[in-house]
Design a protein around this motif. Structure first.
Motif, PDB file in Angstrom:
ATOM      1  N   PHE A  22       0.826  -1.208   0.000  1.00 36.32           N
ATOM      2  CA  PHE A  22       0.000   0.000   0.000  1.00 36.32           C
ATOM      3  C   PHE A  22       0.859   1.258   0.000  1.00 36.32           C
ATOM      4  N   GLY A  23       1.992   1.185   0.684  1.00 36.35           N
ATOM      5  CA  GLY A  23       2.917   2.322   0.649  1.00 36.35           C
ATOM      6  C   GLY A  23       3.454   2.559  -0.744  1.00 36.35           C
ATOM      7  N   THR A  24       3.801   1.478  -1.444  1.00 32.64           N
ATOM      8  CA  THR A  24       4.316   1.586  -2.801  1.00 32.64           C
ATOM      9  C   THR A  24       3.239   2.112  -3.751  1.00 32.64           C
ATOM     10  N   VAL A  25       2.026   1.619  -3.597  1.00 33.84           N
ATOM     11  CA  VAL A  25       0.919   2.083  -4.444  1.00 33.84           C
ATOM     12  C   VAL A  25       0.674   3.571  -4.206  1.00 33.84           C
ATOM     13  N   GLY A  26       0.714   3.997  -2.950  1.00 34.97           N
ATOM     14  CA  GLY A  26       0.527   5.422  -2.650  1.00 34.97           C
ATOM     15  C   GLY A  26       1.627   6.279  -3.255  1.00 34.97           C
ATOM     16  N   GLU A  27       2.859   5.774  -3.196  1.00 36.27           N
ATOM     17  CA  GLU A  27       3.985   6.511  -3.780  1.00 36.27           C
ATOM     18  C   GLU A  27       3.833   6.608  -5.296  1.00 36.27           C
ATOM     19  N   ILE A  28       3.411   5.533  -5.931  1.00 45.04           N
ATOM     20  CA  ILE A  28       3.209   5.542  -7.386  1.00 45.04           C
ATOM     21  C   ILE A  28       2.094   6.507  -7.758  1.00 45.04           C
ATOM     22  N   LYS A  29       1.012   6.507  -6.993  1.00 46.79           N
ATOM     23  CA  LYS A  29      -0.089   7.442  -7.275  1.00 46.79           C
ATOM     24  C   LYS A  29       0.396   8.880  -7.181  1.00 46.79           C
ATOM     25  N   GLN A  30       1.221   9.151  -6.176  1.00 51.07           N
ATOM     26  CA  GLN A  30       1.721  10.518  -6.004  1.00 51.07           C
ATOM     27  C   GLN A  30       2.638  10.907  -7.163  1.00 51.07           C
ATOM     28  N   ARG A  31       3.494   9.989  -7.597  1.00 51.21           N
ATOM     29  CA  ARG A  31       4.399  10.280  -8.715  1.00 51.21           C
ATOM     30  C   ARG A  31       3.652  10.506 -10.018  1.00 51.21           C
ATOM     31  N   LEU A  32       2.520   9.835 -10.189  1.00 56.16           N
ATOM     32  CA  LEU A  32       1.787   9.927 -11.447  1.00 56.16           C
ATOM     33  C   LEU A  32       0.778  11.064 -11.488  1.00 56.16           C
TER      34      LEU A  32
END
Length: 111
Positions: A22-32
């Protein structure tokens, strides 16, 4: 369900993996996010332009006459329309009556 130590350890590993995911998914969402993508692109462009400007300034310091020649060439290229307009106006001002259409070459021979 039994509360065996292996089961509790496995459940802890699953929970830790889920948290990382979930942390990785949140980071990816923020980057995109479009705003973040635009900011990253602007940072890269700014860094590239700054680097190119620094290299150009260093090259100009090493060869000032070459840099002046390049700058003059660019200036002439950018001013070409204005320069040609001035030259055309000047040539029209100094035109002879024959050039302006007053006398033809054929008319002068007939007379």
């Amino acid at each position: 369900m039994s509360n065996s130590p292996e089961l509790i350890a496995a459940q802890a590993q699953v929970d830790a993996a889920r948290t990382r995911l979930f942390g990785t998914v949140g980071e990816i969402k923020q980057r995109l996010e479009p705003r973040n993508i635009a900011e990253d692109a602007m940072d890269r462009v700014t860094t590239g332009l700054t680097s190119a400007a620094q290299r150009g300034a260093d090259a100009a310091r090493e060869r000032p006459y070459a840099a002046a020649g390049v700058a003059a060439g660019i200036g002439l290229f950018l001013m070409r329309g204005w320069i040609f307009k001035r030259l055309r106006r000047r040539s029209k001002r100094h035109a002879t009556p024959a050039d302006a259409g007053g006398l033809n070459h054929d008319d002068t021979q007939a007379a």
